[in-house]
Design an enzyme around this catalytic site. Structure first.
Site, mmCIF file in Angstrom:
data_model
loop_
_atom_site.group_PDB
_atom_site.id
_atom_site.type_symbol
_atom_site.label_atom_id
_atom_site.label_comp_id
_atom_site.label_asym_id
_atom_site.label_seq_id
_atom_site.Cartn_x
_atom_site.Cartn_y
_atom_site.Cartn_z
ATOM 1 N N ARG A 137 3.767 -11.779 -12.877
ATOM 2 C CA ARG A 137 2.633 -10.949 -12.469
ATOM 3 C C ARG A 137 2.207 -9.927 -13.526
ATOM 4 O O ARG A 137 1.023 -9.661 -13.695
ATOM 5 C CB ARG A 137 2.978 -10.232 -11.167
ATOM 6 N N HIS B 182 1.179 -3.055 -5.862
ATOM 7 C CA HIS B 182 1.688 -4.018 -4.900
ATOM 8 C C HIS B 182 3.147 -3.776 -4.537
ATOM 9 O O HIS B 182 3.542 -3.936 -3.397
ATOM 10 C CB HIS B 182 1.534 -5.419 -5.499
ATOM 11 N N ARG C 266 9.095 -7.793 -10.931
ATOM 12 C CA ARG C 266 9.631 -8.692 -9.917
ATOM 13 C C ARG C 266 8.894 -10.021 -9.947
ATOM 14 O O ARG C 266 7.681 -10.050 -10.117
ATOM 15 C CB ARG C 266 9.473 -8.051 -8.534
ATOM 16 N N HIS D 214 -0.237 -6.482 -8.552
ATOM 17 C CA HIS D 214 -0.440 -7.897 -8.217
ATOM 18 C C HIS D 214 -1.775 -8.336 -8.794
ATOM 19 O O HIS D 214 -2.778 -7.655 -8.588
ATOM 20 C CB HIS D 214 -0.410 -8.080 -6.699
ATOM 21 N N GLU E 233 0.007 -15.072 -4.325
ATOM 22 C CA GLU E 233 0.262 -15.832 -5.541
ATOM 23 C C GLU E 233 0.357 -17.334 -5.237
ATOM 24 O O GLU E 233 0.133 -18.175 -6.110
ATOM 25 C CB GLU E 233 1.581 -15.338 -6.153
ATOM 26 N N PHE F 295 5.839 -20.888 -7.742
ATOM 27 C CA PHE F 295 5.485 -19.473 -7.789
ATOM 28 C C PHE F 295 5.563 -18.971 -9.229
ATOM 29 O O PHE F 295 6.219 -19.576 -10.073
ATOM 30 C CB PHE F 295 6.420 -18.649 -6.885
ATOM 31 N N LEU G 169 -4.355 -8.462 -0.179
ATOM 32 C CA LEU G 169 -3.619 -9.396 -1.021
ATOM 33 C C LEU G 169 -4.095 -10.834 -0.846
ATOM 34 O O LEU G 169 -4.211 -11.334 0.264
ATOM 35 C CB LEU G 169 -2.124 -9.324 -0.649
ATOM 36 N N GLN H 147 4.591 -2.604 -9.728
ATOM 37 C CA GLN H 147 3.999 -3.928 -9.918
ATOM 38 C C GLN H 147 2.538 -3.941 -9.483
ATOM 39 O O GLN H 147 2.210 -3.510 -8.379
ATOM 40 C CB GLN H 147 4.761 -4.977 -9.101
#
Lengths: 579, 332
Positions: free
Chosen positions: A281, A351, A393, A237, A250, A121, A247, A235
């Site tokens: 991100r 996001h 995050r 995304h 990721e 990730f 979405l 955030q």
């Protein structure tokens, strides 16, 4: 007005709220009387939309991973704004929570040794994200719901919308709630409360989140005069499907997907040489917008949205079907594009709300910057700000956060109940005032369509408070929001009925979003540096000398006030952030 | 539009012979052909008798006539407006013909809304546009708009569907689209239905992973091992988003409300087939009832409408086989 007495009332039925219910129930030997209040059906909270997975160091000896490494990645990802004691608590407890979800039935993907499989990730230096295809949040929610409905001491109040947080000095008293199905009002009078209502990304027009992500819990706390923290950090995304914003996890890049511009180049080489597509991100989102501004994006004609490509074709059908089935299904159903054969059009979308209700390390809500705790009130999950994510995050840390603080709050609250004999008395004048609030909104005699205000607010935030910010844009946003707030006093509700009045619910949500959007904008205007998700043209660099601190924002009679709280640094000194 | 069904899919009415063959296949696998071969032959006959009947039953929607809407027990064909709507390449006006339930009068009334749509518009987008611009009183339940929360189940052109997964242009016929609430659930307002009964059925089947090691369960120290093969046994049945479409489509539950229903039964199988579950045969006792698996007539309409490919009809037949297998084992 009906008054219901409970030991614990939990507002919100996502992963954090349901986890807290289970652990609070266990920690009190199933004796505490617990109410879960949710504006949706409990199993439909936005946590179901979490896709990629949950972080946790499961097999350190095999993967060469360690808790310290997970903590370091998280802190570096946060651009050093995360409180490091909170991060240490997160990484220490996360593995246990992954196992807990195994024990209640989540269908984790497995490796050849029958162990839980983990994938790469963004910002994580070692694959440590456990996953159940690309529906991780959904499987966790279903397992939690099935577990909770079997607890006899827990009652779920589906489709009950909370419109006030009741406090007595710095003491939690209860929640005022409207039952959507009947329109009747009730007060949940309880010894302790947990707010777990998720984020507020619906203040943006282009967002990955459910229509329900309107930050209601944050707004309740804020309206009650309690502070929010770090609201400027929203955030974005990097990969939301154009034009609907759904979405694309990721994990698509974790499994090896490429980001390419209109020339077909893997442009991330310019921005994060080592981590490429798996940079955090904030960095990937800025890279995408930079490419688009440089004329290397593509354009969707109908919406006018510019985008870049997420290319999964080289992964092959088998990998996509085993590990990313839902995004394939969604792309096919909504755009008629099969990622096995064509690249996906994506761009950054709102996001996650890194900021939120100001809490201490254990999720207890704070009444001021650093000293006073509100007795009997916790805020956990996305709506709270511990702060474990700082200014950015890392993907898959949110599900661990929900699970870890769900357990912490559940156990803490059990201890709290042992020490607390009774809830503070519910004063009659409060009950009377609360019983009139809803009819006052229904009786508004204005002329403005509230949905106009909502769409204007979303456009304003999308245009002026997006990935790259400027002082001028933020001033524009501030002015526009205060106009919209004035306009909101002059709204008109077409639906005056009592039964399932979604028009009324929408108006309450819009009211919440207006307040929170203002907090985001004012905090962004106030922070004179670029850190994590907050990038402002006038101050392009991080400034640890002046700004290594949390913003604390609260409502006063004179307007919005902003204070600060220092960041807790334990072992990791701020360093330049290179990926 | 490409469909992606993950589990072995069952089909509406013409399904008659397949369940019987499935019975033979699995039983012969389990017991070997021999004396039991003839037993399974008899079961084929029983299967044909029982399931064959369901082939003749009307299910909730008409596959060949999507405009037929079930009102009470009758199918009524709703005639579309005759005139063609003006259309250009990017925008198109579409009439949403919404069957609204008025709770005050307890009546259903049709209301037309003409709105502009584009090639990406979903039925849910359309309804939310109506709510924002034309008629804020319209009640719709919705949340994630990506087919995973299970909120927006309704009947679109006579077929139970998720509004967020239906593209308007692909669904519209002669420039209009028919929308009604799921009449297989009690109605609350307009397109919103009451899920209390639905949730209750689900809860009654004890849908949770049963374990005896409670301290490990709540304070874990290591994962329960599970192989990919073990995972795949229950995985397709764990996709249930509790949207209620299968219950709406089920001809049995709509005439016999005491039937446990396809959603709850599929979840019984989901936990039964999970290698981590320790409830074992106890789960079968819960469903080996007249109103349990044996009420299912295998019309297969639940699986036909399931938006996530769960295939409840298949799950119920698998449960039936487990029950029979259990009985045979007891005799042995």
């Amino acid at each position: 007005m009906e008054i219901l007495d409970y030991d614990i009332v939990i507002l919100g039925s996502g992963i954090a709220g349901l986890t807290a219910a289970i652990h609070a129930s266990n920690a009190t030997d199933k004796k505490a009387k617990i109410a879960i209040v949710t504006k949706l059906h409990a199993m439909r909270s936005h946590s179901v939309a979490a896709e990629g997975g949950i972080s946790g160091v499961l097999y350190p000896e095999v993967t060469n991973d360690s808790l310290d490494l997970h903590a370091y990645d998280t802190i570096k990802g946060s651009d050093y704004l995360a409180d490091q004691d909170a991060v240490e608590l997160l990484v220490k407890n996360a593995p246990k929570e992954v196992e807990f979800f195994d024990h209640i039935g989540v269908s984790w993907n497995r490796n050849e040794k029958a162990q839980i499989e983990q994938r790469a990730f963004g910002g994580m230096s070692i694959p440590r994200t456990a996953f159940a295809a690309d529906k991780t949040g959904f499987f966790m929610m279903r397992a939690l719901y099935d577990e909770v409905v079997n607890l006899e001491n827990v009652s779920i109040f589906h489709e009950n919308f909370a419109y006030s947080l009741l406090l007595d000095e710095n003491h939690f008293v209860g929640l005022s709630v409207m039952d959507l199905a009947t329109g009747s009002l009730r007060i949940f009078h309880a010894k302790a409360g947990i707010i777990a209502t998720g984020g507020a990304s619906r203040m943006y027009d282009f967002t990955t989140t459910s229509h329900s992500s309107t930050g209601d819990g944050q707004a309740l706390v804020y309206k009650a005069g309690l502070p929010l923290k770090d609201m400027e950090f929203v955030q974005f995304h990097p990969t939301a499907l154009v034009p609907n914003g759904i979405l694309i996890t990721e994990a698509a890049r974790g499994e090896g997907g490429y980001l390419t511009n209109s020339k077909g180049e893997r442009f991330m080489a310019l921005y994060a040489k080592k981590q490429m597509e798996l940079a955090p991100r904030d960095i990937v989102s800025r890279a995408i917008i930079t490419e688009i501004r440089a004329g290397r994006g593509l354009r969707e004609e109908l919406s006018g949205l510019e985008y870049i490509h997420l290319d999964l074709r080289h992964l092959g059908k088998n990998v996509i079907d085993e590990k990313l089935p839902m995004i394939r299904e969604i792309a096919q159903k909504s755009l008629n594009i099969d990622p096995v054969e064509e690249p996906l059009p994506v761009r950054p979308a709102a996001h996650f709300t890194m900021g939120g209700i100001h809490t201490d390390l254990y999720g207890r809500v704070m009444a001021d910057e650093d000293k006073t705790i509100v007795d009997g009130l916790w805020a956990i999950g996305e709506c709270g700000c511990v702060s474990v994510h700082g200014s950015n995050r890392l993907g898959s840390n949110s599900l661990s956060q929900c699970a870890v603080w769900g357990r912490i709050a559940g156990n803490e609250i059990a201890d709290y109940l042992k020490k607390t004999a009774d809830a503070p008395k519910l004063r009659k004048e409060i009950v009377n005032a609360e019983s009139l609030k809803i009819s006052a909104i229904l009786d508004k005699k204005g002329s403005v369509n509230p949905y106009f205000i909502k769409s204007e607010l979303q456009k304003t935030m999308g245009e002026f408070v997006y990935v790259y910010r400027t002082k001028n844009d933020l001033f524009n946003a501030k002015r526009r929001i205060s106009e919209l707030k004035k306009m909101f006093n002059d709204i008109y509700l077409a639906d005056k009925g009592k039964l399932f009045n979604t028009n009324l619910r929408d108006v309450l949500e819009i009211d919440n979003l207006l307040d929170l959007a203002e907090a985001v904008t004012l905090c962004a205007l106030n922070r004179n540096e670029s850190r994590g998700a907050h990038a402002i043209a006038e101050y392009p660099n991080r400034d640890d000398t002046n700004w290594l601190k949390h913003s604390i924002v609260y409502k006063t009679k004179e307007g919005v006030g902003i204070g600060y709280k220092p960041v807790t640094i334990t072992r990791w000194k701020p360093q330049p952030r290179i990926y | 539009m490409k469909e992606s069904l993950i589990a072995l899919s069952t089909v509406y009415a013409p399904m008659v012979g397949v369940p019987a063959l499935l019975f033979v296949y699995v039983l012969s696998l389990v017991f070997g052909l021999g004396v039991l071969g003839s037993v399974s032959f008899i079961l084929v006959m029983i299967g044909l008798l029982v399931f064959g009947v369901s082939g003749l039953r009307d299910v909730y929607f008409h596959k060949n006539n999507p405009r037929a809407v079930k009102i009470g027990r009758e199918f009524i064909e709703v005639k579309p407006k005759q005139e063609e709507k003006a259309s250009d390449k990017n925008k198109r006006a579409v009439t949403f013909r919404v069957m609204r339930f008025h709770p005050e009068t307890q009546t259903l009334k049709e209301q037309d809304y003409e709105i502009e749509t584009n090639r990406f518009s979903t039925v849910l987008d359309g309804l939310l546009n109506i709510k924002a611009a034309n008629d804020p009183t319209l009640a719709v339940r919705y949340s994630c708009r990506m087919g995973i929360c299970g909120s927006c189940g309704m009947v679109i052109n006579g077929r139970p569907s998720l509004a967020c997964e239906k593209n308007v242009w692909n669904s519209a016929k002669n420039g209009s689209i028919e929308i009604s609430p799921m009449l297989g659930h009690p109605l609350l307002k307009d397109l919103v239905t009451d899920f209390d009964d639905f949730f209750e059925r689900h809860i009654l089947t004890n849908p949770y992973l049963f374990r005896t090691d409670l301290s490990e369960k709540y304070n874990p120290t290591k994962e329960y091992p599970q192989t990919k093969e073990q995972l795949n046994k229950f995985l397709p049945f764990s996709y249930c988003i509790m949207c209620g479409l299968c219950v709406d489509a089920c001809p049995v539950i709509n005439t016999n409300p005491s039937f446990v229903g396809p959603q709850a039964l599929s979840q019984v199988y989901r936990y039964y087939a999970d290698s981590r579950d320790e409830a074992g045969k106890n789960r079968l006792e819960h469903v080996d009832l007249l109103n349990g698996v044996w009420d299912c007539e295998f019309s297969g309409s639940c699986s036909e409408v399931c938006p996530k490919g769960v295939d409840p009809a298949f799950a119920i037949q698998l449960l039936k086989m487990e029950v029979i297998k259990d009985d045979f084992t007891a005799i042995k």
